[in-house]
Scaffold this active site. Structure first.
Site, mmCIF file in Angstrom:
data_model
loop_
_atom_site.group_PDB
_atom_site.id
_atom_site.type_symbol
_atom_site.label_atom_id
_atom_site.label_comp_id
_atom_site.label_asym_id
_atom_site.label_seq_id
_atom_site.Cartn_x
_atom_site.Cartn_y
_atom_site.Cartn_z
ATOM 1 N N HIS A 96 2.108 -7.164 7.158
ATOM 2 C CA HIS A 96 1.101 -7.320 6.094
ATOM 3 C C HIS A 96 -0.140 -8.102 6.514
ATOM 4 O O HIS A 96 -1.234 -7.767 6.078
ATOM 5 C CB HIS A 96 1.690 -7.943 4.825
ATOM 6 C CG HIS A 96 0.691 -8.165 3.717
ATOM 7 N ND1 HIS A 96 0.073 -7.122 3.069
ATOM 8 C CD2 HIS A 96 0.189 -9.295 3.161
ATOM 9 C CE1 HIS A 96 -0.759 -7.625 2.137
ATOM 10 N NE2 HIS A 96 -0.707 -8.928 2.179
ATOM 11 N N HIS A 121 0.815 -1.225 0.000
ATOM 12 C CA HIS A 121 0.000 0.000 0.000
ATOM 13 C C HIS A 121 0.850 1.278 0.000
ATOM 14 O O HIS A 121 0.300 2.372 0.193
ATOM 15 C CB HIS A 121 -0.944 0.016 1.206
ATOM 16 C CG HIS A 121 -2.031 -1.016 1.132
ATOM 17 N ND1 HIS A 121 -3.049 -0.947 0.199
ATOM 18 C CD2 HIS A 121 -2.250 -2.147 1.842
ATOM 19 C CE1 HIS A 121 -3.855 -1.995 0.358
ATOM 20 N NE2 HIS A 121 -3.396 -2.740 1.343
HETATM 21 FE FE FE2 Z 1 -0.925 -3.666 6.076
HETATM 22 FE FE FE2 Z 2 0.288 -5.006 3.086
#
Ligand code: FE2
Ligand code: FE2
Length: 273
Positions: free
Chosen positions: A178, A68
């Site tokens: 993540h 992101h």
């Molecule tokens: Fe994340």
């Molecule tokens: Fe991520």
């Protein structure tokens, strides 16, 4: 040397928890260096320069990211002028910003931080093993670096464990990010590298990965999107790892999970009193 790593900041509640609690943690534990993954800090998607500044002002030394990293378009610009902001190092040549950098901690130690992304169930990027090897050999522990932190942003625990073992004895910490859920495999590997498959997130755990739970549940039930993903606004848990670093070798002496606030059970490092 005392090192703190915090997992992905998700939304306003995660941001506020970091900004409110980090200065007290730095003070209480006399932290020398703090790394935080900030990839979901802006409404769950990416990070703005203003938030980067707020998190750095709260005492973070480095902000890592992941898939992101560039959700907020302004990151394409500030990534170039903000050395404390890292995006995955194995992104294609020409991607703005950097994925690794050498920093100076509060105790004077030189800390190499590398942010890399896995490839299992993720984008097809350059081989993270080869790219991390390149960065670590260019700035080895005990020579150019007094400590090395690897934020390995990946989905699969197999790939994370493999990176951990591959780097064992050559870096201070390999920590996964993540998946936003802390794993219970925190330990020092045989070669002296601190390891945990996922650090967890700084966000509201009464959620699905930090997002309001209704929409994700609906999408699993019907496959029809009926709204946007919104960060969940309940009290956040700060989740991460505390690492006691051996100043002579740069390897980990001890590592402990850390969880503060929100709905998760509190966990604090015992070795710092
Ligand atoms: Fe994340
Ligand atoms: Fe991520």
């Amino acid at each position: 040397m005392r090192l703190l790593f915090l997992g992905d900041i998700v939304g306003r509640t995660g941001r506020n928890a970091v900004i409110e609690r980090l200065p007290g943690l730095i003070d209480r534990y006399k932290l020398d260096f703090v790394v935080i993954n900030g990839e979901n800090a802006a409404g769950g998607f990416g990070i703005t320069e203003e938030i980067v500044r707020d998190v750095l002002d709260a005492g973070a030394d480095v902000i890592t990211t992941g898939n992101h990293a560039f959700d907020q378009r302004e990151a394409l610009v500030f990534a170039e002028r903000q050395p404390q902001f890292l995006r995955p190092v194995n992104y294609p040549l020409g991607t703005p910003g950097r994925g690794a950098n050498l920093f100076v901690a509060r105790n004077g130690a030189r800390v190499l931080v590398v942010n890399a992304m896995g490839r299992i169930y993720m984008d097809a990027l350059d081989d993270p093993f080869a790219v991390i090897d390149r960065e670590v050999s260019a700035c080895p522990l005990g020579e150019q670096a007094d400590a090395i932190v690897i934020d390995f942003h990946a989905e699969a625990t197999s790939e994370k464990q493999a990176i951990g073992h591959h780097l064992d004895g050559r870096v201070t910490l390999v920590v996964g990010t993540h998946t936003h859920v802390p794993t219970s495999d925190c330990r020092v590997l045989p070669g002296g590298t601190a390891y945990q498959s996922d650090a967890g997130m700084c966000g509201d755990y009464d959620s699905v990965l930090g997002m309001e739970k209704e929409e994700p549940v609906r999408r699993f039930l019907t496959k029809v999107p009926s709204g946007r993903f919104q960060p969940s606004g309940g009290p956040a848990t700060l989740c991460g790892l505390a690492v006691e670093v051996d100043d002579t070798t740069g390897l980990a002496r001890a590592v402990s999970p850390l969880a503060i606030g929100g709905v998760l059970e509190e966990r604090l490092p015992t070795f710092w009193g």
